[in-house]
Write a protein that holds these residues in place. Structure first.
Motif, PDB file in Angstrom:
ATOM      1  N   ILE A 146      -6.838 -12.743  -4.324  1.00  0.00           N
ATOM      2  CA  ILE A 146      -6.913 -11.673  -5.330  1.00  0.00           C
ATOM      3  C   ILE A 146      -5.755 -10.702  -5.143  1.00  0.00           C
ATOM      4  O   ILE A 146      -5.128 -10.256  -6.108  1.00  0.00           O
ATOM      5  CB  ILE A 146      -8.259 -10.932  -5.238  1.00  0.00           C
ATOM      6  N   SER A 147      -5.449 -10.380  -3.884  1.00  0.00           N
ATOM      7  CA  SER A 147      -4.345  -9.467  -3.586  1.00  0.00           C
ATOM      8  C   SER A 147      -3.021 -10.029  -4.099  1.00  0.00           C
ATOM      9  O   SER A 147      -2.204  -9.304  -4.676  1.00  0.00           O
ATOM     10  CB  SER A 147      -4.272  -9.222  -2.077  1.00  0.00           C
ATOM     11  N   ARG A 148      -2.804 -11.335  -3.882  1.00  0.00           N
ATOM     12  CA  ARG A 148      -1.562 -11.960  -4.368  1.00  0.00           C
ATOM     13  C   ARG A 148      -1.493 -11.940  -5.893  1.00  0.00           C
ATOM     14  O   ARG A 148      -0.426 -11.723  -6.475  1.00  0.00           O
ATOM     15  CB  ARG A 148      -1.458 -13.393  -3.842  1.00  0.00           C
ATOM     16  N   ILE A 149      -2.629 -12.160  -6.543  1.00  0.00           N
ATOM     17  CA  ILE A 149      -2.666 -12.116  -8.014  1.00  0.00           C
ATOM     18  C   ILE A 149      -2.336 -10.717  -8.512  1.00  0.00           C
ATOM     19  O   ILE A 149      -1.575 -10.546  -9.477  1.00  0.00           O
ATOM     20  CB  ILE A 149      -4.039 -12.582  -8.530  1.00  0.00           C
ATOM     21  N   LEU A 150      -2.900  -9.706  -7.850  1.00  0.00           N
ATOM     22  CA  LEU A 150      -2.625  -8.322  -8.246  1.00  0.00           C
ATOM     23  C   LEU A 150      -1.136  -8.000  -8.106  1.00  0.00           C
ATOM     24  O   LEU A 150      -0.546  -7.347  -8.977  1.00  0.00           O
ATOM     25  CB  LEU A 150      -3.455  -7.358  -7.401  1.00  0.00           C
ATOM     26  N   GLU A 151      -0.524  -8.462  -7.016  1.00  0.00           N
ATOM     27  CA  GLU A 151       0.908  -8.223  -6.835  1.00  0.00           C
ATOM     28  C   GLU A 151       1.721  -8.947  -7.912  1.00  0.00           C
ATOM     29  O   GLU A 151       2.720  -8.428  -8.409  1.00  0.00           O
ATOM     30  CB  GLU A 151       1.354  -8.680  -5.449  1.00  0.00           C
ATOM     31  N   GLN A 152       1.278 -10.159  -8.271  1.00  0.00           N
ATOM     32  CA  GLN A 152       1.964 -10.903  -9.334  1.00  0.00           C
ATOM     33  C   GLN A 152       1.859 -10.178 -10.673  1.00  0.00           C
ATOM     34  O   GLN A 152       2.802 -10.203 -11.475  1.00  0.00           O
ATOM     35  CB  GLN A 152       1.374 -12.310  -9.447  1.00  0.00           C
ATOM     36  N   SER A 322      -2.421   2.099  -9.536  1.00  0.00           N
ATOM     37  CA  SER A 322      -3.809   1.698  -9.710  1.00  0.00           C
ATOM     38  C   SER A 322      -4.037   0.289  -9.149  1.00  0.00           C
ATOM     39  O   SER A 322      -5.030   0.025  -8.459  1.00  0.00           O
ATOM     40  CB  SER A 322      -4.177   1.726 -11.194  1.00  0.00           C
ATOM     41  N   ILE A 323      -3.102  -0.605  -9.429  1.00  0.00           N
ATOM     42  CA  ILE A 323      -3.191  -1.976  -8.907  1.00  0.00           C
ATOM     43  C   ILE A 323      -3.038  -1.974  -7.386  1.00  0.00           C
ATOM     44  O   ILE A 323      -3.763  -2.670  -6.668  1.00  0.00           O
ATOM     45  CB  ILE A 323      -2.115  -2.868  -9.562  1.00  0.00           C
ATOM     46  N   GLU A 324      -2.095  -1.175  -6.890  1.00  0.00           N
ATOM     47  CA  GLU A 324      -1.834  -1.121  -5.452  1.00  0.00           C
ATOM     48  C   GLU A 324      -3.050  -0.602  -4.689  1.00  0.00           C
ATOM     49  O   GLU A 324      -3.347  -1.068  -3.587  1.00  0.00           O
ATOM     50  CB  GLU A 324      -0.620  -0.235  -5.172  1.00  0.00           C
ATOM     51  N   GLN A 325      -3.761   0.335  -5.260  1.00  0.00           N
ATOM     52  CA  GLN A 325      -4.948   0.866  -4.585  1.00  0.00           C
ATOM     53  C   GLN A 325      -6.011  -0.217  -4.452  1.00  0.00           C
ATOM     54  O   GLN A 325      -6.706  -0.295  -3.435  1.00  0.00           O
ATOM     55  CB  GLN A 325      -5.509   2.061  -5.355  1.00  0.00           C
ATOM     56  N   LYS A 326      -6.136  -1.047  -5.472  1.00  0.00           N
ATOM     57  CA  LYS A 326      -7.072  -2.180  -5.383  1.00  0.00           C
ATOM     58  C   LYS A 326      -6.654  -3.125  -4.266  1.00  0.00           C
ATOM     59  O   LYS A 326      -7.498  -3.647  -3.524  1.00  0.00           O
ATOM     60  CB  LYS A 326      -7.134  -2.920  -6.728  1.00  0.00           C
ATOM     61  N   LEU A 328      -4.914  -2.333  -1.561  1.00  0.00           N
ATOM     62  CA  LEU A 328      -5.183  -1.674  -0.282  1.00  0.00           C
ATOM     63  C   LEU A 328      -6.666  -1.761   0.086  1.00  0.00           C
ATOM     64  O   LEU A 328      -7.014  -1.990   1.250  1.00  0.00           O
ATOM     65  CB  LEU A 328      -4.744  -0.207  -0.335  1.00  0.00           C
ATOM     66  N   ASN A 329      -7.533  -1.603  -0.909  1.00  0.00           N
ATOM     67  CA  ASN A 329      -8.971  -1.707  -0.645  1.00  0.00           C
ATOM     68  C   ASN A 329      -9.329  -3.095  -0.110  1.00  0.00           C
ATOM     69  O   ASN A 329     -10.167  -3.232   0.789  1.00  0.00           O
ATOM     70  CB  ASN A 329      -9.768  -1.411  -1.914  1.00  0.00           C
ATOM     71  N   LEU A 330      -8.694  -4.124  -0.664  1.00  0.00           N
ATOM     72  CA  LEU A 330      -8.928  -5.495  -0.196  1.00  0.00           C
ATOM     73  C   LEU A 330      -8.409  -5.683   1.225  1.00  0.00           C
ATOM     74  O   LEU A 330      -9.046  -6.349   2.050  1.00  0.00           O
ATOM     75  CB  LEU A 330      -8.255  -6.500  -1.143  1.00  0.00           C
ATOM     76  N   ILE A 331      -7.245  -5.103   1.509  1.00  0.00           N
ATOM     77  CA  ILE A 331      -6.674  -5.201   2.858  1.00  0.00           C
ATOM     78  C   ILE A 331      -7.583  -4.537   3.875  1.00  0.00           C
ATOM     79  O   ILE A 331      -7.865  -5.090   4.952  1.00  0.00           O
ATOM     80  CB  ILE A 331      -5.271  -4.571   2.889  1.00  0.00           C
ATOM     81  N   TYR A 332      -8.081  -3.348   3.542  1.00  0.00           N
ATOM     82  CA  TYR A 332      -8.969  -2.637   4.463  1.00  0.00           C
ATOM     83  C   TYR A 332     -10.299  -3.388   4.632  1.00  0.00           C
ATOM     84  O   TYR A 332     -10.869  -3.419   5.727  1.00  0.00           O
ATOM     85  CB  TYR A 332      -9.223  -1.218   3.967  1.00  0.00           C
ATOM     86  N   GLU A 333     -10.792  -3.978   3.549  1.00  0.00           N
ATOM     87  CA  GLU A 333     -12.024  -4.775   3.653  1.00  0.00           C
ATOM     88  C   GLU A 333     -11.797  -5.965   4.573  1.00  0.00           C
ATOM     89  O   GLU A 333     -12.660  -6.289   5.412  1.00  0.00           O
ATOM     90  CB  GLU A 333     -12.468  -5.253   2.269  1.00  0.00           C
TER      91      GLU A 333
END
Length: 355
Positions: A146-152, A322-326, A328-333
């Motif tokens: 999901i994180s990679r998709i958000l970055e894309q 907004s995307i980056e915060q999502k 970061l939340n995944l990274i912290y999880e």
């Protein structure tokens, strides 16, 4: 029982980079996946253990793979058991401490075979332990996807706005000639050093690294952890030695070693815009040094970049942040999941917690 009674450690196969062909088969070295190839030498799932280099590293491939000659691999057991259980079990063994080769650290197979191990006899208990630990890894991998998709998504928006020039209001904007070709009239071609502050990192010494704490970044990403951090906010860094030209945006509360250049905005606050600007620039064009490639502050300061208007940058930054915060939340999880998994791992393997 002795470890050697459970399975054979098989040698990987030679496959230099120049011999690899385009394909979807992961190539495993002692640092994990090091490339892709068009054919597998192990046509099943398997465990990979670092033999040379990153001694004792342990990886699992759920699909056919190609282990190179810096690793051992395990594709079957000599006893009744669960292969995935043994993957987690092997992650607990400090193979680095039993390396015996002189000069180059290596994992001696005979010494490894002679290790005493204790495992559950019941294969169902092995499967249940593996299932619990796998659930953590599966969730971590899903979060990574999901994180990679958000970055894309952020990258796609950036290209649409700042490379194809289809930003909000673009139909009312004329294109004019510049050093970088035709650009929107109110945009400017700038040298990177004119719009950013560039400095060398000053992270803690390697000898002071800890197992946990605040991340320390080098030219190859996170290389260790420290008791202290030097930067409250995320920083954009470029590898200037070692992995030259690598690009990262650090986590908040991090340190950065001298192998990386820290690039910070001057008179503008759009850090996500700056990161994407660099990601879509030709950083390799400023690599210098003949004997040892490197990027100096003087060289990267001359990198030409296209600097958009403030209103367009800020509109992009709102979306990107907004995307980056999502992300970061995944990274912290994932950090919490990994911590809990690593807490359970020794307790399950030792029998302190029974299934």
């Amino acid at each position: 029982m002795k470890l050697g009674k459970a399975f054979d450690l098989k040698y990987g196969f030679g496959l230099p980079k120049r011999s690899r062909k385009a394909g979807n088969i992961p190539v495993y070295g002692s640092s994990g996946v090091v490339g892709m190839h068009n054919e597998a030498t192990v046509n099943s799932q398997g465990i990979i253990i670092g033999r040379k280099g990153n001694v004792g590293s342990v990886y699992y491939s759920s699909s056919p793979f190609y282990p190179i000659d810096t690793v051992y691999y395990i594709d079957s057991l000599k006893i009744q058991g669960n292969l995935k259980f043994f993957y987690y079990f092997l992650r607990r063994i400090p193979f680095q401490k039993i390396g015996s080769d002189v000069g180059v650290p290596g994992l001696n197979r005979d010494i490894a075979y002679n290790l005493d191990i204790i495992i559950p006899k019941n294969i169902n208990e092995q499967k249940q332990i593996a299932a619990i630990l796998s659930a953590f890894d599966n969730k971590i991998e899903l979060n990574n996807k999901i994180s990679r998709i958000l970055e894309q998504i952020t990258q796609t928006i950036f290209k649409e706005w700042f490379i194809k020039f289809r930003f909000p209001g673009y139909k009312k904007t004329k294109l004019v000639n510049s050093e970088l070709g035709k650009i929107p009239k109110e945009w400017k071609m700038k040298r990177l050093g004119k719009i950013t502050k560039i400095e060398y990192g000053k992270g803690p010494a390697t000898k002071d690294f800890k197992k946990n704490g605040y991340p320390v970044y080098g030219a190859n990403g996170i290389i260790g952890y420290s008791e202290k951090y030097k930067f409250n906010d995320s920083q954009t860094i470029v590898g200037c030695r070692g992995v030259v030209g690598s690009l990262f945006k650090t986590l908040p509360m991090s340190s950065i070693t001298h192998n990386s250049l820290i690039i910070s905005p001057i008179n503008f606050s759009e850090i996500n815009y700056l990161f994407m600007l660099l990601k879509n620039s030709n950083l390799q064009s400023v690599v210098g040094g003949s004997a040892q490639p490197q990027i100096t502050i003087n060289e990267i300061s001359q990198l030409p970049v296209l600097f958009a208007t403030q209103i367009t940058r800020r509109e992009f930054e709102k979306i990107a942040e907004s995307i980056e915060q999502k992300r970061l939340n995944l990274i912290y999880e994932n950090q919490k999941l990994a911590s809990l998994r690593d807490l359970l791992l020794p307790k399950l393997m030792s029998g302190e917690i029974r299934i």
